[in-house]
Design a protein around this motif. Structure first.
Motif, short mmCIF file in Angstrom:
data_model
loop_
_atom_site.label_atom_id
_atom_site.label_comp_id
_atom_site.label_asym_id
_atom_site.label_seq_id
_atom_site.Cartn_x
_atom_site.Cartn_y
_atom_site.Cartn_z
N ARG A 52 -6.23 33.49 18.86
CA ARG A 52 -6.72 33.33 19.84
C ARG A 52 -7.71 32.59 20.17
O ARG A 52 -8.20 31.92 19.36
N ASP A 53 -8.02 32.24 21.57
CA ASP A 53 -8.82 31.11 21.80
C ASP A 53 -10.31 31.08 21.34
O ASP A 53 -10.71 32.35 21.38
N ASP A 64 -9.89 37.04 15.33
CA ASP A 64 -9.64 35.62 15.82
C ASP A 64 -8.58 34.92 15.17
O ASP A 64 -8.02 33.91 15.26
N LYS A 97 -7.36 26.75 19.24
CA LYS A 97 -6.32 27.09 20.01
C LYS A 97 -5.34 28.06 19.11
O LYS A 97 -4.90 27.80 17.97
N PRO A 98 -4.74 29.26 20.04
CA PRO A 98 -3.81 30.15 19.13
C PRO A 98 -2.57 29.25 18.52
O PRO A 98 -1.98 28.42 19.35
#
Length: 214
Positions: A52-53, A64, A97-98
């Motif tokens: 995820r961002d 994350d 970034k994902p």
């Protein structure tokens, strides 16, 4: 009246030893190729991925991050999956970034805004944004320029403008429609309020400082 038609004779084909040997060789070669392909596919590495961002300066959590098995080129520096827990708690030195692999160079232990510093957000119009990409850690100078009215009336001073040294912490993407880029710049706590006042008055310009040693 014609008699029954005899069926055509089918002669038995002799199998030549050379053809048989060639066929066996091709089968063996094909099997070897499949074996090599399977070996390459199996030579994969478990690495850490971003799911995820994550913003610049944000502390990483397990939520994350994820894991993936990839055929990793030796030139690609990625965090191995067995080191996932060691990166939790570190800060993102760049925006993550994902779907991307996590690299050690994208992490830092340091708070991007250090003790004794303040963060000043600066909005830059498209014509004020440097062609050189602004990246975290880049040294910049905040320059105080005369207000538009003072410049038009000839009241601008001939002395060198005031400047404040700063460091880029984050630069946003250009806003849709306006093209404005917001740059977060770290300055000393003493100079932060002055820089913020210049921003408010529209009398601040950002210029790139020369790299260290130049």
């Amino acid at each position: 009246m014609a008699g029954p038609v005899a069926p055509p004779r089918v002669s038995a084909r002799r199998r030549r030893p050379g053809v048989i040997a060639l066929s066996l060789a091709l089968i063996a070669a094909g099997g070897a190729g499949v074996a090599v392909l399977l070996l390459q596919v199996g030579n994969r590495t478990e690495v850490v991925t971003v799911v995820r961002d994550v913003q610049v300066g944000q502390v990483l959590t397990e939520d994350d991050l994820g894991k993936a098995s990839v055929a990793l080129d030796p030139a690609v520096k990625a965090v191995r999956a067995d080191n996932l827990t060691s990166v939790v708690g570190k800060r993102a030195a760049v925006e993550l970034k994902p779907g991307s692999l996590l690299a050690p160079s994208q992490l830092t232990k340091d708070n991007l805004v250090k003790a004794g510093e303040q963060l000043v957000p600066i909005g830059l119009k498209p014509e004020q944004v440097p062609a050189t990409a602004l990246v975290p850690g880049q040294r910049v100078e905040l320059v105080h320029v005369p207000a538009q009215g003072a410049a038009d009336s000839g009241k601008a001073s001939d002395i060198s403008p005031e400047t404040i040294e700063g460091r880029v912490v984050k630069a946003s993407s250009a806003a849709p429609g306006t093209g404005i880029v917001v740059v977060d710049v770290a300055t000393t706590a003493q100079e932060g309020p002055t820089a913020a006042a210049w921003v408010s008055a529209g009398t601040l310009r950002l210029v790139l400082a020369a790299p260290d040693g130049e």
